[in-house]
Write a protein that holds these residues in place. Structure first.
Motif, PDB file in Angstrom:
ATOM      1  N   TYR A  30       0.775  -0.998   0.314  1.00  0.00           N
ATOM      2  CA  TYR A  30       0.524  -0.052  -0.166  1.00  0.00           C
ATOM      3  C   TYR A  30       1.056   1.293  -0.346  1.00  0.00           C
ATOM      4  O   TYR A  30       0.835   1.919  -0.749  1.00  0.00           O
ATOM      5  N   PHE A  31       1.890   1.216   0.952  1.00  0.00           N
ATOM      6  CA  PHE A  31       2.163   2.677   1.237  1.00  0.00           C
ATOM      7  C   PHE A  31       3.518   2.413  -0.015  1.00  0.00           C
ATOM      8  O   PHE A  31       4.036   4.151  -0.123  1.00  0.00           O
ATOM      9  N   PHE A  32       3.720   1.387  -1.269  1.00  0.00           N
ATOM     10  CA  PHE A  32       4.785   2.038  -1.946  1.00  0.00           C
ATOM     11  C   PHE A  32       4.464   1.763  -3.010  1.00  0.00           C
ATOM     12  O   PHE A  32       5.564   2.590  -4.134  1.00  0.00           O
ATOM     13  N   LEU A  33       3.436   1.005  -3.482  1.00  0.00           N
ATOM     14  CA  LEU A  33       2.824   1.081  -4.774  1.00  0.00           C
ATOM     15  C   LEU A  33       1.657   1.509  -4.704  1.00  0.00           C
ATOM     16  O   LEU A  33       1.271   2.846  -5.732  1.00  0.00           O
ATOM     17  N   ILE A  34       0.763   1.118  -4.073  1.00  0.00           N
ATOM     18  CA  ILE A  34      -1.360   2.023  -3.846  1.00  0.00           C
ATOM     19  C   ILE A  34      -1.168   3.603  -4.110  1.00  0.00           C
ATOM     20  O   ILE A  34      -1.147   4.593  -5.017  1.00  0.00           O
ATOM     21  N   ARG A  35      -0.687   3.630  -2.885  1.00  0.00           N
ATOM     22  CA  ARG A  35      -0.419   5.638  -2.714  1.00  0.00           C
ATOM     23  C   ARG A  35       0.328   6.187  -3.517  1.00  0.00           C
ATOM     24  O   ARG A  35      -0.175   6.939  -3.847  1.00  0.00           O
ATOM     25  N   PRO A  36       1.707   6.139  -3.869  1.00  0.00           N
ATOM     26  CA  PRO A  36       1.912   7.032  -4.977  1.00  0.00           C
ATOM     27  C   PRO A  36       1.222   7.108  -5.908  1.00  0.00           C
ATOM     28  O   PRO A  36       1.297   7.735  -6.727  1.00  0.00           O
ATOM     29  N   GLN A  37       0.896   5.744  -6.695  1.00  0.00           N
ATOM     30  CA  GLN A  37      -0.086   5.445  -8.119  1.00  0.00           C
ATOM     31  C   GLN A  37      -1.500   6.501  -7.999  1.00  0.00           C
ATOM     32  O   GLN A  37      -1.649   7.320  -8.948  1.00  0.00           O
ATOM     33  N   SER A  38      -2.145   6.142  -6.449  1.00  0.00           N
ATOM     34  CA  SER A  38      -3.135   7.401  -6.789  1.00  0.00           C
ATOM     35  C   SER A  38      -2.872   8.747  -6.494  1.00  0.00           C
ATOM     36  O   SER A  38      -3.620   9.136  -6.993  1.00  0.00           O
ATOM     37  N   LYS A  39      -2.011   9.164  -5.655  1.00  0.00           N
ATOM     38  CA  LYS A  39      -2.055  10.746  -5.209  1.00  0.00           C
ATOM     39  C   LYS A  39      -1.438  11.118  -7.251  1.00  0.00           C
ATOM     40  O   LYS A  39      -1.508  12.470  -7.244  1.00  0.00           O
ATOM     41  N   LYS A  40      -0.181  10.500  -7.779  1.00  0.00           N
ATOM     42  CA  LYS A  40      -0.173  10.945  -8.922  1.00  0.00           C
ATOM     43  C   LYS A  40      -1.322  11.001  -9.726  1.00  0.00           C
ATOM     44  O   LYS A  40      -1.764  11.862 -10.834  1.00  0.00           O
ATOM     45  N   GLN A  41      -1.953   9.840  -9.721  1.00  0.00           N
ATOM     46  CA  GLN A  41      -3.671   9.842 -10.835  1.00  0.00           C
ATOM     47  C   GLN A  41      -4.483  11.209 -10.071  1.00  0.00           C
ATOM     48  O   GLN A  41      -4.877  11.908 -11.214  1.00  0.00           O
ATOM     49  N   LYS A  42      -4.426  11.383  -9.315  1.00  0.00           N
ATOM     50  CA  LYS A  42      -4.960  13.346  -8.738  1.00  0.00           C
ATOM     51  C   LYS A  42      -4.196  14.113  -9.329  1.00  0.00           C
ATOM     52  O   LYS A  42      -4.972  14.790  -9.522  1.00  0.00           O
TER      53      LYS A  42
END
Length: 110
Positions: A30-42
């Motif tokens: 979650y902290f290394f893959l999912i969260r940064p990706q969703s932040k970039k999409q936002k």
């Protein structure tokens, strides 16, 4: 009898450690893959909503240009003098030059 009780308690502890390890892996993902990706999409979504005429952008195909007109789902992009193309808004990203210029503006304002 005592040996079987000790072996069973050791197996139960091993089960909990396996569950704990799986939970730890999920947290790491979650902290290394999912969260940064969703932040970039936002950030990209925020950029696309704030686009205006005259902004410099890059298309998903690597074409650099300047926005000349914005419609509902498309934009008209001028890629050279007098050469205009119509592309989908979802295929537009901020160009590297625009990002550098906005970074310089922030530094100058501080």
């Amino acid at each position: 009898m005592l040996n079987s009780i000790l072996l069973q308690s050791g197996a139960a502890a091993g089960g909990w450690s396996n569950i704990l390890m799986i939970v730890a892996l999920i947290v790491i993902f979650y902290f290394f893959l999912i969260r940064p990706q969703s932040k970039k999409q936002k950030e990209i979504k925020k950029f696309r909503e704030a686009m205006k005429k005259g902004d410099r952008v890059t298309t998903a195909g690597g074409i650099y240009g300047k926005i000349r007109e914005i419609k509902d789902t498309t934009i008209v992009l001028e890629i050279a003098d007098g050469v205009k193309i119509t592309i989908d808004k979802a295929c537009v990203y901020p160009s590297a030059n625009a990002a550098i210029e906005s970074g310089n503006d922030i530094k100058n304002n501080q």
